[in-house]
Design a protein around this motif. Structure first.
Motif: not given
Length: 467
Positions: A51, A54-55, A58, A167, A171
């Motif tokens: 996570v 992925s942040g 982003c 997105w 997040e």
């Protein structure tokens, strides 16, 4: 819980540097085994890493949302150079926020997030999760223009930012639901609050509860820390009295950060250069130009796998080296070993840029410069991954500040480079400008080799690095 929390030895606790006198206080809350984020189930820790990663992906994808310049220029009646400020100011904001140790918005994923990863894994097991986290913010600048190319080719340019907003909202939900607190001082503060509520005894306290100063003072100190580090016990919540230079006078941190900053500047420069090469010379449309960034992404993806394997002691290439180094240091690898992959990156980047410089002719097939960008992506990843691992290992007690310093310099270069890209390439041409950049990376290439040789001696003389 009706009994006083037990204390543990300074060697067992991640806050082991707290002065021994504090441990005799029965009301001082300490970190026990069940509180330690490193003792969480492996699945939960890996979900948190994914996570967080992925942040970071982003944030950097949003920072590289290219191809909106033409639409924005037509809508707002401004020049192309003004529209580039959308990228430059975004990245500059990430760098300025990093100076506050990352407590502001998206910059947290580029500075203190690395500290969260190291909080959850022991030093001997942090290589793989750190490799996943490290590649995320550098895959983002590849994903950003790729997605933006398709959006701007087929939809209105504002949809680029609408997709980003969707997105970002996702997040936020994942962060609140799946990522636990990993910073030991905050864990202790929450534990102290719970103890006071359950026992009714207001004497329980955490080190943060005794730290004096207002929020404004804390933010000021946070902005100052990446460049001037407080004395040894400042992170252990004692009164700061003496300041010592971290970035400006620690040669390892300063030069490695400048090297990283140059590389990230080149990566963001590519957002302006690739359209000039592939649209003007090869007549690509917008979405095809976005796909031209896949070479960079392929190089980064391949190198991330190689980097994680590199840290396995019995790896095919480096098993003997690791075994010998581990024997020399009683089983613990010195931080300088992390720079070996940086050496590979330092060689790959200038080779790739020289290759790119002398193949960007319309008479050369378009696949050749894309292939040339593959070692550039690999070199960037190797260089950043090795530097990040070196910083969090060599400066482990102040890893967040070391990473914040690195992030601030990187973002400063990344904000500035796109602004002069068009003028430089118009004046020097594709070959001359790219060759000039290749020469700059060649000058910086010896750094990981030098610090691999003399890093141990420099660490012994550094008031910040571990020995």
């Amino acid at each position: 819980m009706s009994t006083k929390t037990s204390t543990i030895s300074a060697e067992q606790s991640p806050l082991g540097e707290i002065r021994q006198s504090n441990l005799v206080d029965p009301y001082l809350v300490t970190l026990e085994a069940h509180d330690d984020p490193q003792n969480m189930p492996a699945l939960r820790r890996w979900i948190a890493v994914l996570v967080i990663s992925s942040g970071a992906l982003c944030v950097t994808a949003a920072s590289s949302a290219a191809f909106t310049e033409t639409g924005a220029a037509e809508t707002f009646h401004v020049s192309h150079e003004v529209t580039i400020l959308g990228i430059s100011l975004f990245v500059a904001g990430l760098g300025l926020s990093s100076l506050s140790s990352g407590c502001f918005f998206g910059s947290a994923f580029l500075s203190v997030a690395g500290g969260s990863v190291t909080d959850m894994f022991a030093a001997s097991k942090v290589a793989n999760p750190m490799a996943v986290y490290t590649i995320s913010p550098f895959i983002g600048p590849v994903i950003g223009p790729l997605v933006a190319g398709f959006i701007n080719q087929n939809l209105y340019w504002r949809w680029t930012y609408r997709v980003d907003l969707c997105w970002i909202f996702l997040e936020c939900l994942l962060l609140f639901l799946l990522v636990p607190e990993t910073y030991a001082p905050v864990i202790l503060k929450k534990k102290a609050v719970k103890l006071r509520e359950e026992t009714g005894d207001l004497k329980y306290y955490a080190p943060l509860d005794r730290r004096e100063g207002s929020l404004a003072f804390a933010i000021l100190i946070s902005c100052y820390k990446p460049f001037r580090k407080l004395s040894y016990l400042e992170d252990q919540f004692t009164d700061p009295n003496e300041f010592q230079e971290l970035l400006l006078f620690d040669r390892m941190a300063l030069l490695l950060d400048i090297w990283n900053a140059l590389l990230l500047g080149l990566l963001y420069l590519a957002f302006q250069v690739f359209p000039m090469i592939f649209e003007e010379k090869y007549h690509f449309n917008t979405q095809m130009t976005g796909l031209s960034f896949l070479g960079l992404g392929m190089g980064m993806a391949c190198s991330s796998r190689g980097y994680s394997n590199f840290h396995i002691y019995d790896s095919f290439l480096c098993g003997r080296l690791f075994t010998r180094k581990a024997a020399e240091f009683n089983g613990d690898l010195p931080p300088e070993v992390m720079l070996i992959m940086g050496q590979a990156g330092a060689v790959l980047v200038p080779i790739s840029l020289f290759w790119l410089a002398f193949t960007t002719y319309s008479t050369v097939h378009w696949i050749v410069p894309i292939i040339a960008s593959i070692p550039f992506g690999s070199g960037i990843y190797f260089s950043f991954a090795s530097t990040f691992m070196y910083l969090v290992t060599a400066y482990r007690p102040i890893a967040a500040s070391a990473m914040a310093s690195n992030s601030a310099l990187r973002c400063g270069f990344a904000a500035a480079f796109p602004l002069f890209a068009v003028a430089m390439y118009d004046r020097l041409g594709t070959v001359g400008a790219t060759a000039l950049l290749a020469g700059l990376t060649t000058i910086m290439a010896p750094l990981p080799f030098i610090f691999y040789r003399i890093g141990e001696r420099l660490r012994r003389n550094s008031p910040f690095a571990i020995n």
